[in-house]
Design a protein around this motif. Structure first.
Motif, PDB file in Angstrom:
ATOM      1  N   ALA A 144       1.027  -1.324   0.033  1.00 25.34           N
ATOM      2  CA  ALA A 144      -0.228  -0.372  -0.036  1.00 25.34           C
ATOM      3  C   ALA A 144       0.491   1.492   0.015  1.00 25.34           C
ATOM      4  CB  ALA A 144      -0.881  -0.398   1.838  1.00 25.34           C
ATOM      5  N   LEU A 145       2.177   0.894   0.900  1.00 25.39           N
ATOM      6  CA  LEU A 145       2.486   2.226   1.275  1.00 25.39           C
ATOM      7  C   LEU A 145       3.579   2.839  -0.164  1.00 25.39           C
ATOM      8  CD1 LEU A 145       3.406   4.633   3.238  1.00 25.39           C
ATOM      9  CD2 LEU A 145       4.182   3.590   4.172  1.00 25.39           C
ATOM     10  N   GLU A 191      -0.457   9.431  -6.862  1.00 27.48           N
ATOM     11  CA  GLU A 191      -0.712  10.092  -7.999  1.00 27.48           C
ATOM     12  C   GLU A 191      -1.222   8.813  -8.758  1.00 27.48           C
ATOM     13  OE1 GLU A 191       2.218   9.823  -6.532  1.00 27.48           O
ATOM     14  OE2 GLU A 191       4.171  10.226  -8.530  1.00 27.48           O
ATOM     15  N   VAL A 192      -1.420   7.651  -8.728  1.00 25.02           N
ATOM     16  CA  VAL A 192      -1.855   6.209  -8.817  1.00 25.02           C
ATOM     17  C   VAL A 192      -2.668   5.919  -8.512  1.00 25.02           C
ATOM     18  CG1 VAL A 192       0.942   5.869 -10.768  1.00 25.02           C
ATOM     19  CG2 VAL A 192      -0.043   5.093  -8.657  1.00 25.02           C
ATOM     20  N   THR A 252      -5.155  -7.033  -2.600  1.00 26.02           N
ATOM     21  CA  THR A 252      -3.755  -7.641  -2.064  1.00 26.02           C
ATOM     22  C   THR A 252      -3.618  -6.477  -0.782  1.00 26.02           C
ATOM     23  OG1 THR A 252      -4.076  -8.342  -4.290  1.00 26.02           O
ATOM     24  CG2 THR A 252      -1.784  -8.087  -3.016  1.00 26.02           C
ATOM     25  N   THR A 253      -4.010  -5.015  -0.679  1.00 25.86           N
ATOM     26  CA  THR A 253      -3.971  -4.335   0.075  1.00 25.86           C
ATOM     27  C   THR A 253      -4.891  -4.290   1.052  1.00 25.86           C
ATOM     28  OG1 THR A 253      -4.828  -2.384  -1.178  1.00 25.86           O
ATOM     29  CG2 THR A 253      -3.208  -3.324  -1.408  1.00 25.86           C
ATOM     30  N   ARG A 254      -5.913  -5.217   1.393  1.00 26.76           N
ATOM     31  CA  ARG A 254      -7.168  -4.930   2.316  1.00 26.76           C
ATOM     32  C   ARG A 254      -6.588  -4.402   3.689  1.00 26.76           C
ATOM     33  NH1 ARG A 254     -10.821  -7.463  -0.008  1.00 26.76           N
ATOM     34  NH2 ARG A 254     -11.610  -5.071  -1.336  1.00 26.76           N
ATOM     35  N   ALA A 298       0.855   4.867   7.986  1.00 28.67           N
ATOM     36  CA  ALA A 298       1.111   5.639   6.963  1.00 28.67           C
ATOM     37  C   ALA A 298       0.707   4.969   5.881  1.00 28.67           C
ATOM     38  CB  ALA A 298       2.909   5.594   6.506  1.00 28.67           C
ATOM     39  N   ALA A 299       0.437   3.615   6.009  1.00 30.97           N
ATOM     40  CA  ALA A 299       0.156   2.593   5.291  1.00 30.97           C
ATOM     41  C   ALA A 299      -1.407   2.570   4.910  1.00 30.97           C
ATOM     42  CB  ALA A 299       0.998   1.129   5.257  1.00 30.97           C
ATOM     43  N   LYS A 300      -1.567   2.403   5.938  1.00 28.36           N
ATOM     44  CA  LYS A 300      -2.811   2.350   6.468  1.00 28.36           C
ATOM     45  C   LYS A 300      -3.320   3.273   5.708  1.00 28.36           C
ATOM     46  CE  LYS A 300      -7.006   3.401  10.037  1.00 28.36           C
ATOM     47  NZ  LYS A 300      -7.656   1.939   8.977  1.00 28.36           N
ATOM     48  N   GLU A 301      -3.353   4.868   5.917  1.00 29.75           N
ATOM     49  CA  GLU A 301      -3.694   5.755   5.247  1.00 29.75           C
ATOM     50  C   GLU A 301      -3.741   6.012   4.177  1.00 29.75           C
ATOM     51  OE1 GLU A 301      -4.182   9.450   3.777  1.00 29.75           O
ATOM     52  OE2 GLU A 301      -2.021   8.457   4.136  1.00 29.75           O
ATOM     53  N   ARG A 302      -2.911   5.203   3.655  1.00 27.48           N
ATOM     54  CA  ARG A 302      -2.782   5.535   1.805  1.00 27.48           C
ATOM     55  C   ARG A 302      -3.430   4.162   1.036  1.00 27.48           C
ATOM     56  NH1 ARG A 302       1.745   6.234  -0.969  1.00 27.48           N
ATOM     57  NH2 ARG A 302       1.991   7.990   0.573  1.00 27.48           N
ATOM     58  N   ARG A 303      -3.176   3.289   2.183  1.00 27.50           N
ATOM     59  CA  ARG A 303      -4.991   2.316   1.685  1.00 27.50           C
ATOM     60  C   ARG A 303      -6.339   2.642   2.265  1.00 27.50           C
ATOM     61  NH1 ARG A 303      -8.779   0.313   0.622  1.00 27.50           N
ATOM     62  NH2 ARG A 303      -8.842  -2.355   0.176  1.00 27.50           N
ATOM     63  N   ASP A 304      -6.290   3.457   2.856  1.00 29.21           N
ATOM     64  CA  ASP A 304      -7.748   3.983   3.203  1.00 29.21           C
ATOM     65  C   ASP A 304      -8.277   5.205   2.411  1.00 29.21           C
ATOM     66  OD1 ASP A 304      -8.324   2.145   5.436  1.00 29.21           O
ATOM     67  OD2 ASP A 304      -8.271   3.890   6.892  1.00 29.21           O
ATOM     68  N   ALA A 305      -7.209   5.184   1.729  1.00 29.56           N
ATOM     69  CA  ALA A 305      -7.298   6.505   0.292  1.00 29.56           C
ATOM     70  C   ALA A 305      -8.190   5.872  -0.991  1.00 29.56           C
ATOM     71  CB  ALA A 305      -5.817   6.639  -0.642  1.00 29.56           C
TER      72      ALA A 305
END
Lengths: 280, 280
Positions: A199-200, A205-206, A217-219, B271-278
């Motif tokens: 995820a990170l 931007e993508v 995969t990132t859930r 940070a990974a959670k924030e990216r995933r939750d976006a």
């Protein structure tokens, strides 16, 4: 007739709330007592019908319990088991639902008062949701619950605990706490670590060009960061070992890609598919 | 009134079949012609109502088409676009639905006969299922379709193609083929590589202890190994670049775990959670 007439649930979140709901809907316990630090969660648990009574007082809540189930975050379980044990009546059994087992079992074993028993449990029924509002009476139906008795566990306590989880619809698997932690490092903790990294590593931007594959995969990376930090911290060595295996597999894929070795790439992807498809 | 009266679909699998179903259910084309190598797939596509006519003869199938959509595996697209182009009437537009775009666009551009145009497309609507039996008329509804015109693309062709995908319910995004491939390396190809490595790194003997987290994280590894080999081969450099970013993120997680740096571990997971939750 269930052996556990009074069941105390310490921590009425998703798992604790679901256990309470399951017990009450099925009429499996005379009384279900919910214990928590946050009055709001206790209120929701009572409104949802997950508990008969609710209290913030651990000592009072566990005093009459035949079974105490500690459903708090991994980092709090040892303390909570100890305070439950100090206030239980003789003959009570305590279990927990933590995602790691060895560290907890070791810390708990040292301090149990006479007449109070502890056997660890782990229902494999997590979710990125949390809290009693997300509780479901059937959360454990057809799910695996691992129980991890040590050599001091009494046969009758183990049997009662196995029957308890079975009565909620779960399939019970027994193994040592260390075996459990090694297995779950591979099946749960490593996937979480990898999903978080993935995820990170996705540039912001993508994100608009993600589809169901990325979402699946990132859930798990949506899970609570502090809960997962505690899980990783409590199973550090096994997670690092699982990570070494993952590195080796990923390195083989990378090498095949770099060397444009089509046969090797196809073979590894086929082996991965076979392993994945072995699980429904 | 759609510009494309006759639409030929070369390859009537999940995507091709779904496009045909969507066109016919919505009355968006006068005729939908299915073209394939396997008579069985063509039979299923016709039975499902995905095509009006079916043929194994590419030349005959594309002869009257206003739009040809090449829905074959990535490794076959260049050849299939070329044979479609050689048999199209002047004024026809060809597109494809491949998961990679730059290599295909480059190879195709060189050999187009005068009067025949090609603009690449990529519907972000894959699935681990495949074949015309899995086709759905609404597969593209609310999905992103990327179109990748090069500098030679005519404005009216691009507009027609955008309108075409929009009429199937898709949201159309336009970018260069290279930009597409870099983005998809991060959002699709890398997740597949990582999911495959994760599945294969899970010892067979602990598969019984997997739950929904493992199932989600590894789901895409069920995809067809040969299809995915072709995708990786066709986007090698961008996938390897995305893999470097992933390695860096995973290395940071590993370092935090090894050094028992709780703050760092929690921050990275957050940070990974924030990216995933976006992403919803």
């Amino acid at each position: 007739m269930p052996r556990f007439n009074t069941v105390a649930i310490l921590g009425v979140g998703l798992i604790g709330g679901s256990i309470g709901l399951g017990l009450r809907r099925r009429g499996l316990a005379g009384r279900v007592i919910g214990i928590g630090h946050r009055k709001e969660s206790l209120r929701v648990a009572r409104e949802r019908g997950a508990v008969d009574e609710a209290t913030v007082d651990v000592a009072a809540g566990v005093a009459e319990a035949d079974l105490v189930i500690v459903c708090t975050p991994v980092g709090r379980i040892v303390d909570d088991v100890r305070s439950a044990a100090a206030n239980c009546r003789a003959g009570a059994l305590i279990t927990d639902v933590g995602s790691t087992k060895a560290e907890i079992a070791c810390a708990v074993a040292a301090g149990l008062p006479p007449g109070v028993a502890f056997i660890g449990s782990h229902p494999l029924a997590g979710s990125e949701r949390s809290g009693p509002a997300a509780a479901e009476a059937d959360l454990l139906v057809n799910r695996v619950v691992v129980v991890t008795p040590d050599e001091t566990a009494r046969v009758e306590d183990l049997k009662s605990l196995v029957d308890f989880w079975s009565s909620l619809g779960a399939r019970v698997v027994r193994m040592s706490a260390v075996e459990h932690d090694q297995a779950l490092a591979a099946t749960s903790h490593l996937p979480h670590l990898v999903a978080a990294a993935l995820a990170l590593a996705t540039p912001r931007e993508v994100l608009a060009l993600t589809a169901s594959g990325w979402a699946d995969t990132t859930r798990v990376a949506s899970g609570d960061p502090e809960l997962w930090r505690q899980i990783f911290a409590s199973n550090r060595a096994a997670v690092l070992t699982a990570l070494v295996r993952f590195d080796e597999t990923l390195a083989a894929l990378r090498a095949a890609l770099e060397r444009q070795n089509d046969d090797s790439l196809r073979q590894i992807l086929a082996a991965a598919k076979e392993r994945r498809d072995a699980v429904a």
